[in-house]
Design a protein around this motif. Structure first.
Motif, mmCIF file in Angstrom:
data_model
loop_
_atom_site.group_PDB
_atom_site.id
_atom_site.type_symbol
_atom_site.label_atom_id
_atom_site.label_comp_id
_atom_site.label_asym_id
_atom_site.label_seq_id
_atom_site.Cartn_x
_atom_site.Cartn_y
_atom_site.Cartn_z
ATOM 1 N N HIS A 188 0.582 -0.949 -0.208
ATOM 2 C CA HIS A 188 0.168 0.020 -0.320
ATOM 3 C C HIS A 188 0.666 1.483 -0.155
ATOM 4 O O HIS A 188 0.290 2.550 -0.300
ATOM 5 N N ASP A 189 2.116 1.054 0.631
ATOM 6 C CA ASP A 189 3.121 2.437 0.077
ATOM 7 C C ASP A 189 3.457 2.677 -0.804
ATOM 8 O O ASP A 189 3.726 3.638 -0.817
ATOM 9 N N LEU A 190 3.086 1.992 -1.849
ATOM 10 C CA LEU A 190 3.418 1.875 -2.662
ATOM 11 C C LEU A 190 2.429 2.419 -3.837
ATOM 12 O O LEU A 190 2.663 3.358 -4.760
ATOM 13 N N LEU A 191 1.219 2.602 -3.516
ATOM 14 C CA LEU A 191 0.135 3.075 -4.028
ATOM 15 C C LEU A 191 0.212 5.039 -3.385
ATOM 16 O O LEU A 191 -0.230 5.754 -3.941
ATOM 17 N N ALA A 192 0.887 4.982 -2.300
ATOM 18 C CA ALA A 192 1.110 6.424 -1.823
ATOM 19 C C ALA A 192 1.708 6.723 -3.205
ATOM 20 O O ALA A 192 1.445 8.279 -3.181
ATOM 21 N N LEU A 193 3.192 6.090 -3.044
ATOM 22 C CA LEU A 193 4.534 7.186 -3.611
ATOM 23 C C LEU A 193 3.614 7.253 -5.246
ATOM 24 O O LEU A 193 3.978 7.780 -6.013
ATOM 25 N N LYS A 194 2.549 6.498 -5.850
ATOM 26 C CA LYS A 194 2.084 6.562 -7.208
ATOM 27 C C LYS A 194 1.604 7.952 -7.187
ATOM 28 O O LYS A 194 1.430 8.357 -8.717
ATOM 29 N N ASP A 195 0.460 8.156 -6.529
ATOM 30 C CA ASP A 195 -0.617 9.288 -6.847
ATOM 31 C C ASP A 195 0.741 10.556 -6.316
ATOM 32 O O ASP A 195 0.297 11.001 -6.721
ATOM 33 N N LEU A 196 1.505 10.338 -5.375
ATOM 34 C CA LEU A 196 2.063 11.474 -5.317
ATOM 35 C C LEU A 196 2.995 11.627 -6.433
ATOM 36 O O LEU A 196 2.905 12.765 -7.600
ATOM 37 N N GLU A 197 3.305 10.732 -7.496
ATOM 38 C CA GLU A 197 3.981 10.630 -8.270
ATOM 39 C C GLU A 197 3.222 11.141 -10.053
ATOM 40 O O GLU A 197 3.183 12.337 -10.520
ATOM 41 N N ARG A 198 1.975 11.123 -9.472
ATOM 42 C CA ARG A 198 0.615 12.005 -10.437
ATOM 43 C C ARG A 198 -0.069 13.114 -10.186
ATOM 44 O O ARG A 198 0.381 13.677 -11.179
ATOM 45 N N LEU A 199 0.805 13.552 -8.807
ATOM 46 C CA LEU A 199 0.348 14.669 -8.872
ATOM 47 C C LEU A 199 2.088 15.472 -8.860
ATOM 48 O O LEU A 199 1.766 16.950 -9.174
ATOM 49 N N GLY A 200 3.025 14.817 -9.461
ATOM 50 C CA GLY A 200 4.387 15.584 -9.812
ATOM 51 C C GLY A 200 5.231 15.785 -8.840
ATOM 52 O O GLY A 200 5.893 16.762 -9.387
ATOM 53 N N LYS A 201 5.443 14.812 -7.889
ATOM 54 C CA LYS A 201 5.579 15.278 -6.771
ATOM 55 C C LYS A 201 6.645 14.165 -6.625
ATOM 56 O O LYS A 201 5.985 13.107 -7.454
ATOM 57 N N LYS A 202 7.777 13.981 -5.771
ATOM 58 C CA LYS A 202 8.213 13.384 -5.398
ATOM 59 C C LYS A 202 8.913 12.760 -3.425
ATOM 60 O O LYS A 202 8.615 13.723 -3.257
ATOM 61 N N ILE A 203 8.865 11.534 -3.304
ATOM 62 C CA ILE A 203 8.662 11.473 -1.583
ATOM 63 C C ILE A 203 9.764 12.515 -1.140
ATOM 64 O O ILE A 203 9.743 12.724 0.434
ATOM 65 N N ASP A 204 10.912 12.531 -1.297
ATOM 66 C CA ASP A 204 12.495 12.981 -0.863
ATOM 67 C C ASP A 204 12.102 14.934 -0.936
ATOM 68 O O ASP A 204 12.991 15.335 -0.840
ATOM 69 N N GLN A 205 10.945 14.826 -1.605
ATOM 70 C CA GLN A 205 10.724 16.624 -1.169
ATOM 71 C C GLN A 205 10.095 16.657 -0.125
ATOM 72 O O GLN A 205 10.149 17.449 0.040
ATOM 73 N N TYR A 206 9.742 15.742 0.274
ATOM 74 C CA TYR A 206 8.966 15.422 2.028
ATOM 75 C C TYR A 206 9.954 15.020 3.101
ATOM 76 O O TYR A 206 10.557 13.797 3.175
ATOM 77 N N GLU A 207 9.417 16.040 4.419
ATOM 78 C CA GLU A 207 10.701 15.209 5.440
ATOM 79 C C GLU A 207 9.063 14.753 7.054
ATOM 80 O O GLU A 207 7.859 15.153 6.315
ATOM 81 N N GLU A 208 9.645 13.661 7.339
ATOM 82 C CA GLU A 208 8.532 12.464 7.715
ATOM 83 C C GLU A 208 8.271 13.707 9.530
ATOM 84 O O GLU A 208 9.054 13.676 9.777
ATOM 85 N N PHE A 209 7.339 14.122 9.604
ATOM 86 C CA PHE A 209 6.519 15.122 10.668
ATOM 87 C C PHE A 209 6.907 13.565 11.844
ATOM 88 O O PHE A 209 7.015 12.802 11.872
ATOM 89 N N SER A 210 7.069 14.452 13.492
ATOM 90 C CA SER A 210 7.597 13.799 14.061
ATOM 91 C C SER A 210 6.243 13.028 14.733
ATOM 92 O O SER A 210 6.156 12.265 14.959
ATOM 93 N N LEU A 211 5.169 13.906 14.411
ATOM 94 C CA LEU A 211 3.724 13.252 14.877
ATOM 95 C C LEU A 211 3.754 11.737 14.269
ATOM 96 O O LEU A 211 2.701 10.782 14.253
ATOM 97 N N THR A 212 3.416 12.316 12.935
ATOM 98 C CA THR A 212 3.640 10.511 11.992
ATOM 99 C C THR A 212 4.708 9.156 12.762
ATOM 100 O O THR A 212 4.074 8.713 12.617
ATOM 101 N N GLN A 213 5.716 9.987 12.666
ATOM 102 C CA GLN A 213 6.642 8.619 13.919
ATOM 103 C C GLN A 213 6.106 8.322 14.853
ATOM 104 O O GLN A 213 6.136 7.190 14.810
#
Length: 70
Positions: free
Chosen positions: A41-66
């Motif tokens: 399911h993590d790959l689904l989120a990555l592909k959705d980001l790519e469809r929006l023209g974004k890459k995961i390395d453009q984002y930092e993980e929030f401490s709240l997410t952790q």
């Protein structure tokens, strides 16, 4: 969407880790079934980001997410 990815990439590990501690057989069976549904399911989120023209390395993980998976 990036934060969803950061959390969901841990969901299968969390489910797998918790199963030996479950004493309720019905709940353990539910988790076993759910585990197979969660894979990749993590790959689904990555592909959705790519469809929006974004890459995961453009984002930092929030401490709240952790905090959710820690």
């Amino acid at each position: 969407l990036a934060q969803t990815y950061f959390f969901v990439r841990h969901s299968t590990s969390l489910l797998g880790f918790s199963m030996p501690f479950l004493q309720n057989e019905a709940l353990r069976h539910h988790f076993e079934h759910h585990l197979s549904e969660e894979e990749r399911h993590d790959l689904l989120a990555l592909k959705d980001l790519e469809r929006l023209g974004k890459k995961i390395d453009q984002y930092e993980e929030f401490s709240l997410t952790q905090a959710f998976y820690q």
